[in-house]
Design a protein around this motif. Sequence first.
Motif, short mmCIF file in Angstrom:
data_model
loop_
_atom_site.label_atom_id
_atom_site.label_comp_id
_atom_site.label_asym_id
_atom_site.label_seq_id
_atom_site.Cartn_x
_atom_site.Cartn_y
_atom_site.Cartn_z
N ILE A 103 -16.54 -5.16 35.98
CA ILE A 103 -16.59 -3.85 36.64
C ILE A 103 -15.51 -3.78 37.72
CG2 ILE A 103 -18.31 -4.43 38.41
CD1 ILE A 103 -17.92 -1.08 36.51
N GLN A 104 -15.15 -4.90 38.30
CA GLN A 104 -14.03 -4.91 39.24
C GLN A 104 -12.72 -4.59 38.52
OE1 GLN A 104 -14.29 -8.31 42.20
NE2 GLN A 104 -15.99 -8.87 40.85
N ARG A 105 -12.57 -5.10 37.33
CA ARG A 105 -11.38 -4.81 36.52
C ARG A 105 -11.34 -3.33 36.14
NH1 ARG A 105 -7.23 -3.62 35.29
NH2 ARG A 105 -6.17 -3.98 33.31
N VAL A 106 -12.51 -2.76 35.81
CA VAL A 106 -12.59 -1.34 35.49
C VAL A 106 -12.13 -0.49 36.67
CG1 VAL A 106 -14.18 0.56 35.01
CG2 VAL A 106 -14.38 -1.58 33.73
N LEU A 107 -12.58 -0.85 37.87
CA LEU A 107 -12.21 -0.09 39.06
C LEU A 107 -10.71 -0.18 39.34
CD1 LEU A 107 -15.23 -1.03 41.35
CD2 LEU A 107 -14.84 1.15 40.19
N GLU A 108 -10.10 -1.32 39.02
CA GLU A 108 -8.65 -1.43 39.14
C GLU A 108 -7.93 -0.53 38.13
OE1 GLU A 108 -7.81 -5.50 38.43
OE2 GLU A 108 -8.59 -6.21 40.34
N TRP A 109 -8.53 -0.39 36.95
CA TRP A 109 -7.92 0.36 35.85
C TRP A 109 -8.05 1.88 35.99
CZ3 TRP A 109 -10.84 3.41 32.49
CH2 TRP A 109 -10.16 3.94 31.38
N LEU A 110 -9.12 2.35 36.63
CA LEU A 110 -9.37 3.79 36.71
C LEU A 110 -8.15 4.53 37.26
CD1 LEU A 110 -13.02 4.06 38.11
CD2 LEU A 110 -12.25 4.60 35.79
N PRO A 111 -7.86 5.71 36.72
CA PRO A 111 -6.66 6.47 37.15
C PRO A 111 -6.86 7.20 38.46
CG PRO A 111 -7.83 7.68 35.44
CD PRO A 111 -8.54 6.35 35.58
#
Length: 259
Positions: A244-252
């Motif tokens: 989920i930390q990686r997802v937050l980095e990825w979000l535009p």
Amino acid sequence: MALIQCDFFSEALGLNTSMNVILPQTTYSQIGMDTRSSEGKHRTLLLLHGLSDDHTIWLRRTSIERYVAPLGIAVVMPAVSRSFYTNMVSGMDYWTFISEELPVLARSFFPLSDRREDNYVAGLSMGGYGAFKLALSHPDRYAAAASLSGALDLSSLYTERSKDFDLIYGSPDQLKGSPNDLMKLATDVAGHTKPPQLFQCCGTEDFLYADNQRFRSHAESLNLPLSYEEEPGSHEWGYWDHKIQRVLEWLPIHEADKA
């Protein structure tokens, strides 16, 4: 950050239900927190739970509140029981609740933006299915969607989950090729002028790994904007807390800043 539990009545479900909400708050003296807020209405991440959990689970099993603090976004975490985010054949209208009623209610309670570029959805397992279902069904509402170990090919799971799925979908024939089938939704959205950005991850030891591979191949064959990651991991919270930390980095989010 402000953490709020809301208990409210759902017209779609005909009962009282709950959601947890994290709201941005700028602070300068809170020990160990780097926080950020924004003027006006907040960007929002709708964060969905899995089959055995509820609206409290992301707060109990991860540090999601700490992870989003420096991003200045709100997080809405609703409860949907074991519904697979679907209007159940023998049950309640959870798809109407999650796709139509909840966004309106949440924005009436809190200062949340309704702009497409400010709205994202993510979830794990059953919630990964729900996240992709929302974004693929409503590409005009969500800029991005993330699935963590998602149940993305339900037709392959039907026999194993027939006790649940018969109540939700009725039969395998009623599921396959329907608006509840992510494979169909992916095909349908491929012709959209602006499909949502998709992020998909799954551990290589996860029992849903083969299902994720099938969805990945299908999405890539349609040239959908999919970011895919895999690594050693199984169906457990250590993996999801990390991803989920990686997802937050990825979000535009930074793209929304420029809009």
